[in-house]
Write a protein that holds these residues in place. Structure first.
Motif, mmCIF file in Angstrom:
data_model
loop_
_atom_site.group_PDB
_atom_site.id
_atom_site.type_symbol
_atom_site.label_atom_id
_atom_site.label_comp_id
_atom_site.label_asym_id
_atom_site.label_seq_id
_atom_site.Cartn_x
_atom_site.Cartn_y
_atom_site.Cartn_z
ATOM 1 N N ALA A 1 23.682 7.046 -5.889
ATOM 2 C CA ALA A 1 23.920 7.909 -4.728
ATOM 3 C C ALA A 1 22.855 7.707 -3.666
ATOM 4 O O ALA A 1 23.158 7.616 -2.471
ATOM 5 C CB ALA A 1 23.968 9.372 -5.177
ATOM 6 N N ASP A 2 21.587 7.615 -4.074
ATOM 7 C CA ASP A 2 20.513 7.451 -3.098
ATOM 8 C C ASP A 2 20.526 6.052 -2.487
ATOM 9 O O ASP A 2 20.222 5.882 -1.294
ATOM 10 C CB ASP A 2 19.160 7.729 -3.745
ATOM 11 N N LEU A 3 20.863 5.055 -3.285
ATOM 12 C CA LEU A 3 20.937 3.705 -2.745
ATOM 13 C C LEU A 3 22.058 3.586 -1.714
ATOM 14 O O LEU A 3 21.881 2.976 -0.646
ATOM 15 C CB LEU A 3 21.144 2.691 -3.876
ATOM 16 N N LEU A 4 23.209 4.177 -2.017
ATOM 17 C CA LEU A 4 24.320 4.124 -1.066
ATOM 18 C C LEU A 4 23.999 4.932 0.188
ATOM 19 O O LEU A 4 24.299 4.497 1.309
ATOM 20 C CB LEU A 4 25.600 4.632 -1.714
ATOM 21 N N ALA A 5 23.358 6.066 0.025
ATOM 22 C CA ALA A 5 22.983 6.870 1.191
ATOM 23 C C ALA A 5 22.025 6.099 2.085
ATOM 24 O O ALA A 5 22.139 6.134 3.326
ATOM 25 C CB ALA A 5 22.358 8.190 0.739
ATOM 26 N N PHE A 6 21.079 5.399 1.478
ATOM 27 C CA PHE A 6 20.144 4.585 2.259
ATOM 28 C C PHE A 6 20.875 3.467 2.987
ATOM 29 O O PHE A 6 20.616 3.197 4.167
ATOM 30 C CB PHE A 6 19.071 3.997 1.338
ATOM 31 N N ALA A 7 21.798 2.805 2.285
ATOM 32 C CA ALA A 7 22.556 1.715 2.896
ATOM 33 C C ALA A 7 23.347 2.208 4.100
ATOM 34 O O ALA A 7 23.421 1.534 5.134
ATOM 35 C CB ALA A 7 23.482 1.074 1.874
ATOM 36 N N ARG A 8 23.935 3.368 3.984
ATOM 37 C CA ARG A 8 24.713 3.917 5.097
ATOM 38 C C ARG A 8 23.808 4.241 6.288
ATOM 39 O O ARG A 8 24.182 4.042 7.435
ATOM 40 C CB ARG A 8 25.433 5.196 4.659
ATOM 41 N N GLN A 9 22.619 4.732 6.007
ATOM 42 C CA GLN A 9 21.732 5.208 7.073
ATOM 43 C C GLN A 9 20.901 4.089 7.690
ATOM 44 O O GLN A 9 20.624 4.099 8.903
ATOM 45 C CB GLN A 9 20.810 6.295 6.500
ATOM 46 N N THR B 1 0.815 -1.219 0.000
ATOM 47 C CA THR B 1 0.000 0.000 0.000
ATOM 48 C C THR B 1 0.847 1.266 0.000
ATOM 49 O O THR B 1 0.313 2.353 -0.166
ATOM 50 C CB THR B 1 -0.943 0.012 1.216
ATOM 51 N N GLY B 2 2.152 1.142 0.209
ATOM 52 C CA GLY B 2 2.996 2.318 0.172
ATOM 53 C C GLY B 2 4.331 2.062 0.837
ATOM 54 O O GLY B 2 4.531 1.044 1.503
ATOM 55 N N PRO B 3 5.279 2.985 0.676
ATOM 56 C CA PRO B 3 6.594 2.814 1.293
ATOM 57 C C PRO B 3 6.554 3.130 2.786
ATOM 58 O O PRO B 3 5.766 3.963 3.242
ATOM 59 C CB PRO B 3 7.465 3.821 0.544
ATOM 60 N N PHE B 4 7.408 2.460 3.538
ATOM 61 C CA PHE B 4 7.602 2.776 4.954
ATOM 62 C C PHE B 4 9.004 3.312 5.182
ATOM 63 O O PHE B 4 9.189 4.350 5.795
ATOM 64 C CB PHE B 4 7.350 1.534 5.815
ATOM 65 N N ASP B 5 10.006 2.612 4.673
ATOM 66 C CA ASP B 5 11.402 3.055 4.793
ATOM 67 C C ASP B 5 12.151 2.520 3.591
ATOM 68 O O ASP B 5 12.545 1.351 3.560
ATOM 69 C CB ASP B 5 12.009 2.537 6.100
ATOM 70 N N VAL B 6 12.328 3.370 2.575
ATOM 71 C CA VAL B 6 12.927 2.954 1.310
ATOM 72 C C VAL B 6 13.861 4.054 0.827
ATOM 73 O O VAL B 6 13.798 5.198 1.282
ATOM 74 C CB VAL B 6 11.847 2.679 0.235
ATOM 75 N N PRO B 7 14.755 3.745 -0.120
ATOM 76 C CA PRO B 7 15.624 4.785 -0.692
ATOM 77 C C PRO B 7 14.815 5.859 -1.408
ATOM 78 O O PRO B 7 13.700 5.621 -1.871
ATOM 79 C CB PRO B 7 16.515 4.006 -1.667
ATOM 80 N N ASP B 8 15.406 7.040 -1.505
ATOM 81 C CA ASP B 8 14.729 8.149 -2.174
ATOM 82 C C ASP B 8 14.544 7.888 -3.663
ATOM 83 O O ASP B 8 13.585 8.372 -4.274
ATOM 84 C CB ASP B 8 15.510 9.447 -1.976
ATOM 85 N N SER B 9 15.473 7.143 -4.270
ATOM 86 C CA SER B 9 15.365 6.770 -5.680
ATOM 87 C C SER B 9 16.264 5.569 -5.909
ATOM 88 O O SER B 9 16.907 5.074 -4.977
ATOM 89 C CB SER B 9 15.787 7.934 -6.591
ATOM 90 N N ASP B 10 16.320 5.117 -7.159
ATOM 91 C CA ASP B 10 17.204 3.986 -7.458
ATOM 92 C C ASP B 10 18.544 4.441 -8.031
ATOM 93 O O ASP B 10 19.273 3.651 -8.640
ATOM 94 C CB ASP B 10 16.528 2.998 -8.405
ATOM 95 N N SER B 11 18.890 5.718 -7.833
ATOM 96 C CA SER B 11 20.211 6.171 -8.262
ATOM 97 C C SER B 11 21.278 5.587 -7.344
ATOM 98 O O SER B 11 21.014 5.273 -6.176
ATOM 99 C CB SER B 11 20.290 7.698 -8.227
#
Length: 533
Positions: free
Chosen positions: A448-456, A436-446
């Motif tokens: 930079a955003d994927l790595l930022a999500f992985a770090r956080q 039904t929607g995102p809860f905690d996901v990367p901002d995009s599939d770029s």
């Protein structure tokens, strides 16, 4: 009972997976006296035995509750590092996933100097431990102490994940311990009749009926005692005054990848400069604590309108578990997943996914008040290495743990590829139908955003290894170099973390160590097993 002057043949430190196996195997000889030292207490809490309840054990009395030092590649975050402080050790807290690793892992160990640890050498010990409900065959065995079973929850969200993964082009794999690791499927589990089958359940509790096994629970090992180069016992503190538990034959350290190096360094076995700086004697100058590895994982979380594991702790489900060994409380949370290659050129998988029919965020410690589901990758064959060091000479001080997650570019590339793979599965029809929607996901599939999500958002996958590795600190028989009558048997001896969950490899290593200690022959290999080479 133990007290000043009490002597045993073998003194084992740590009643985790390896310690439970060794205590059981060594006391099969009625003339051998074994003392098993464990800082924690009995595995009596119902949350230990109810599979779906294991997240409730984190940060309780049965958890050592360690933390990393600030991790430079993760923006200075300190990560929580749960470890079992209870009979069964982390096998009493884990997600019960039974994965042996890739045969190539063990062949690489052997090529690097760990003689006797090739896949051909270790497979018989995996099989000796196992009682697989699927029956015996070239890849599995029956009759061992450790019950291995198919999951009984089979949560509809786990099935939706597997359908979505197949829609994304990943083949179904019915057995990650079979001919190939690659593909997706449900995990086999160390469960018995729907309940946790920890190393304490499988090995220790039956062995405690033997008069030649003494369990010293609630007892802290302070240091290994030496006479010259020979280990002669373990100084302990518990009820009463500190005293020496003496070993006539060997001291065997099974305290895990964080605490075994701490105990060795407190005993004067470790990097000479660091020990001298702490005012400790140097008995053997060895790189104890170096080479630490783990699987770093990052999970994406989505909301769903389906029933997740939230709210399943009902009297009805408890009765279903106790009387029939089924129902949602049998869920190990990480019910399904798979193994993948980040690029076609790779010979071996370097990504593993775990899927949970529940929201699992903030290292499994975040609040959950709505239905959701989660999955994500770990760096399966990390290049990054960390270290365990002493914080002080005080034997009760927590060790200083620096994993250095994602410190190498290869690991950063791998976690980015794994997150992109996870998002591709989320985009498939079977996943979208129940999301039904995102809860905690990367901002995009770029990238930079994927790595930022992985770090956080990333966390440990609870698989620390390699801090007393064969060839650096121990020999292939797991004896500590430069000492006598001192052995290490736990994940710290692994030259590198295997490709998969580490509990089954630890139990294998302890089964093999029992034969090394007893001077016994390896279990016989069948022709079918030889054909697996």
């Amino acid at each position: 009972m133990s007290g000043p002057g009490t002597t045993y043949d073998y003194v084992i430190v740590g009643a985790g997976s390896a310690g439970c196996v060794l205590a059981a195997r060594l006391t099969e000889d009625p003339d051998v006296r074994v003392a098993l030292i464990e800082a924690g207490g009995p595995d009596a809490a119902q949350e230990i035995h109810i599979p779906a309840a294991f997240p409730a054990l984190l940060k309780t009395a049965v958890d050592w509750d360690f933390d990393t030092e600030p991790e430079p590649a993760l923006g200075g975050r300190r990560l929580n590092l749960p470890r079992g402080r209870v009979l069964g050790g982390s096998s009493s807290l884990n997600a019960m996933i039974y994965v042996r690793g890739n045969p190539a892992d063990y062949d690489a160990w052997a090529r690097a100097g760990a003689e006797g640890w090739s896949w051909r050498d270790v497979l018989p010990y995996f099989l000796r431990a196992e009682d697989n409900e699927r029956g015996a065959g070239p890849h599995h065995a029956t009759g061992g102490p450790l019950t291995v079973s198919d999951g009984r929850s089979n949560h509809p969200l786990a099935q939706a994940f597997l359908r979505a993964a197949e829609e994304a082009g990943h083949p179904r794999n019915p057995d990650f311990n079979g001919p190939t690791q690659l593909g997706v499927g449900p995990y086999q589990l160390t469960q018995r009749n729907g309940l946790r089958c920890s190393a304490a359940v499988a090995y220790l509790h039956p062995a405690l009926e033997r008069p030649n096994l003494t369990l010293l629970a609630g007892t802290t090992a302070l240091r290994v005692a030496f006479e010259g180069e020979r280990a002669v016992g373990v100084e302990v503190a518990g009820t009463g005054a500190p005293h020496l538990v003496r070993a006539e034959r060997e001291v065997i350290l099974c305290a895990g990848a964080y605490l075994t190096p701490r105990l060795l360094m407190l005993s004067g076995v470790g990097p000479a400069a660091a020990l001298t700086a702490m005012g400790l004697p140097v008995r053997a100058d060895l790189p104890v604590g170096q080479g630490l590895q783990d699987h770093y994982m990052a999970l994406i979380n989505f909301r769903t309108d389906q029933q997740s594991l939230l709210g399943v702790a009902t009297e009805e489900n408890a009765a279903l578990l106790q009387t029939q060994g089924r129902g949602p409380l049998t869920s190990n949370v990480g019910e399904a997943g798979g193994f993948f290659k980040s690029s076609p050129e790779r010979q071996l998988p370097d990504i593993q996914l775990h899927m949970a029919p529940a929201i699992f965020h903030q290292e499994g410690l975040g609040p959950v008040s709505e239905h959701g589901w989660s999955w994500g990758p770990c760096v399966l064959a990390p290049v990054s290495r960390g270290a365990v060091a002493l914080r002080s000479p005080d034997p009760t001080a927590a060790p200083r743990i620096a994993h250095r997650y994602l410190s190498e570019p290869e690991d950063r590339d791998c976690i980015v590829a794994g997150l992109r793979l996870a998002l591709e599965i989320a985009a498939q029809p079977s996943a979208r139908a129940v999301t039904t929607g995102p809860f905690d996901v990367p901002d995009s599939d770029s990238d930079a955003d994927l790595l930022a999500f992985a770090r956080q958002a990333g966390q440990t996958l609870f698989h620390p290894t390699s801090t007393c590795a064969i060839g650096a600190v121990t020999d292939p028989a797991l004896r500590v170099l430069g000492t006598e009558a001192l052995r290490v048997v736990d994940a710290s001896v692994f030259p590198a973390v295997p490709r998969g969950n580490t509990n089954a490899p630890v139990i294998m290593a302890a089964e093999k160590a029992a034969d090394l200690i007893r001077g016994a022959q390896s279990p016989e290999k069948t022709q079918d097993q030889e054909a697996l080479r």
